[in-house]
Write an enzyme that holds these catalytic residues in place. Structure first.
Site, PDB file in Angstrom:
ATOM      1  CD  GLU A 248      -2.808  -0.763   2.574  1.00 38.93           C
ATOM      2  OE1 GLU A 248      -3.895  -1.344   2.636  1.00 38.93           O
ATOM      3  OE2 GLU A 248      -2.286  -0.178   3.549  1.00 38.93           O
ATOM      4  CE  LYS A 250       4.864   5.386   7.054  1.00 39.53           C
ATOM      5  NZ  LYS A 250       4.263   6.704   7.329  1.00 39.53           N
ATOM      6  NE  ARG A 416       6.804   1.613  16.771  1.00 37.27           N
ATOM      7  CZ  ARG A 416       6.334   2.460  15.875  1.00 37.27           C
ATOM      8  NH1 ARG A 416       6.046   2.013  14.663  1.00 37.27           N
ATOM      9  NH2 ARG A 416       6.147   3.724  16.165  1.00 37.27           N
ATOM     10  CE  LYS A 422       7.900   3.386  10.611  1.00 37.76           C
ATOM     11  NZ  LYS A 422       7.387   4.466  11.483  1.00 37.76           N
TER      12      LYS A 422
END
Length: 555
Positions: A248, A250, A416, A422
């Site tokens: 996706e 960010k 997390r 990321k």
């Protein structure tokens, strides 16, 4: 319960640096609280409302100072002088009560219930005369307080208890008091963000009851968080996707959780702040573009330039998060698009479902409106070249990078996780916590212009300093920062102050160097201020692990 009992616990907790002693003192308090447990457990964090409540007591330092003056008869200049000596208006109130020149004929001992209920009522005072009523209410509490009680009444009214108690301390104390696992308390709090509910459940229903707590409408859960990956290849490997990678874009915006029940829509930030009023355009987009009565969605609000269609920098967009007035005008200046990427609830909790199933529900629930409400741009790549192209396109479009996700992963609030990474270019700005400060020299001598910054060490649950920042802000930005930081002063030594670590800044820098001067072992070279991260809590700051990795990559 007399408030003096609670104040004595505050005093003992404030006096010790040992976490075990803080935990033990609070555990005893909670165990003996009886029907007052929900009140006491909130007051242990200096709060009278749940974390997510859109409720502001509206108590400023100047209002509180006026209340102390009214209650004690001590001159305002003396109170302000004491306040400046320590940076703690609570300590100034304590001294004013000890030296007060006027006393009521018959004071009534303070109770925990009275302090709690009086402070809650402050949020309901509105309209003409509301400020005077707030002064009178706080003054009434201070009038009946002894010096130690006044110290903590004032601090609680201001929202900064300053006794060294965080969520982790309260969590451990509840686990100790009611003999339930720490992990069960933590999970329940991450799901509900209501420490009073968690406390009562732990006491009355034990571990089994805590496990029954789940996400509910208008009670936001903490966001599931990604780990940082060194590069795209590492990101895909880290989340364990194998041949089923999911990517996706960010976005550089504000992470939000959207709750909808019919036409009733609320927008919560990652810090559990209710910002519904600040984003009427997002509320209308949800009403128009979400085809279900009840749901909880996860997404990112991104500001765009209405002329170019390009995403605006977060520093510019963040003005919308704090705006209370002129909301419609700012919404026209910085319109937002809501990019959705998860569905947590569709009438029933979906947290235990795999991501792929949650995304199927998301697709079924939304009717995208381009520019208003959209699915986050995504790709299931058929190989590394396609993944790399997607990453480069995201960067070219002005976005931060990409997210790598494992489609089989459940949703884990507040953690997390290893199933989400990321990927951003290295040496990007860092989000860091302000821990200390020093007043500047010259024309900025009244401003806190030298700020010490720290990263978050998750292993130690501690902040570790990485340098000092003194450039990059305009006079207006520095004045606003000083106004924001001065109420957080814990101790003052000349022009140096220690702060409650609550404000997160974004800073750029030239490089990272090894250093023995700071507790992290590293120092940022030539850091510059970029902006305040209104959407981040201190534990959301960049990690020590991240700083170490960036240091190694630049060598």
């Amino acid at each position: 319960m007399e408030y003096a009992t609670l104040a004595a616990v505050y005093r003992s907790v404030e006096a010790t640096q040992a976490d075990t002693e803080k935990t033990a003192a609070l555990a005893d308090l909670f165990r003996d609280a009886g029907d007052l447990l929900p009140v006491v457990v909130r007051l242990a964090r200096g709060k009278v409302y749940p974390r997510y409540a859109a409720t502001d007591l509206g108590v400023s330092s100047s209002l509180t100072q006026a209340a102390v003056e009214k209650a004690t008869g001590v001159d305002a200049n003396r109170i302000e002088e004491w306040w400046k000596e320590t940076g703690d208006l609570g300590a100034a109130a304590e001294r004013a009560v000890a030296e007060r020149t006027q006393r009521t004929l018959a004071s009534t001992p303070l109770t925990v219930e009275r302090v709690h209920d009086t402070l809650r009522e402050l949020a309901e005072y509105e309209g003409a005369g509301s400020q005077e009523r707030k002064v009178d209410a706080v003054a009434g509490l201070v009038s009946d307080a002894d010096p130690a009680e006044a110290r903590f009444v004032v601090r609680t009214a201001l929202g900064h208890l300053r006794i060294g108690v965080g969520d982790g301390t309260v969590r451990d104390a509840l686990a100790t008091a009611f003999e339930v696992p720490v992990d069960a308390v933590e999970r329940a709090h991450q799901l509900t963000n209501d420490v009073a509910l968690v406390a009562e459940t732990a006491r009355d229903e034990g571990e089994a009851g805590l496990h029954e707590l789940d996400v509910e409408l208008f009670r936001p859960a903490e966001a599931m968080l990604a780990r940082a990956a060194d590069d795209l290849e590492a990101g895909l490997a880290d989340v364990g996707t194998g041949d089923t990678a999911y990517l996706e874009v960010k976005y550089d915006g504000a992470r939000v959780q959207l709750h909808k029940d019919g036409d009733d829509v609320r927008v919560f930030t990652r810090r559990m702040e209710d910002v519904t009023a600040q984003f009427p355009d997002a509320v209308e987009a949800i009403r128009a573009g979400v085809d279900t009565d009840r749901c909880i969605l996860d997404g990112e609000l991104v500001g765009y330039d209405p002329d170019t269609g390009d995403p605006v920098a977060f520093q510019r967009f963040s003005k919308r998060i704090k705006r209370k007035y002129g909301v419609e005008e700012l919404a026209a200046e910085i319109p937002v698009t809501l990019h959705l990427f998860d569905c947590l609830h569709d009438g029933n909790s979906l947290l235990d479902k795999p991501l792929a199933a949650r995304l199927d529900r998301l697709d079924a629930l939304i009717d995208p409106i381009p520019g208003d409400i959209e699915r986050a741009r995504h790709l299931t790549p058929d190989g590394p070249d396609a993944a790399e192209t997607f990453y480069r396109e995201a960067l070219s479009a002005g976005h931060e990078g990409v997210m790598c996700k494992n489609p089989e992963a459940a949703y884990t609030p507040g953690r997390r996780v290893d199933t989400m990474a990321k990927v951003k270019p290295t040496m990007e700005p860092l989000d860091l916590v302000v821990t200390r400060a020093k007043y500047s020299e010259g024309r900025r001598s009244e401003q806190l212009g030298r700020l010490y910054l720290a990263c978050y060490d998750a292993d130690r649950d501690a902040l570790r300093e990485v340098g000092r920042l003194s450039t990059g802000y305009t006079d207006e930005e520095l004045a606003a920062l000083t106004e924001r930081l001065e109420p957080l002063i814990r101790e003052r030594d000349g022009r140096d102050v220690d702060l409650d670590p609550e404000v997160v800044l974004e800073a750029e820098y030239e490089e990272i160097q090894e250093s023995t001067e700071y507790g992290s072992g590293y120092a940022l070279r030539f850091p510059r201020f970029l902006g305040v991260r209104e959407d981040l809590a201190p534990t959301d700051a960049d990690t020590h692990e991240r700083v170490e990795r960036l240091y190694e990559e630049q060598r």
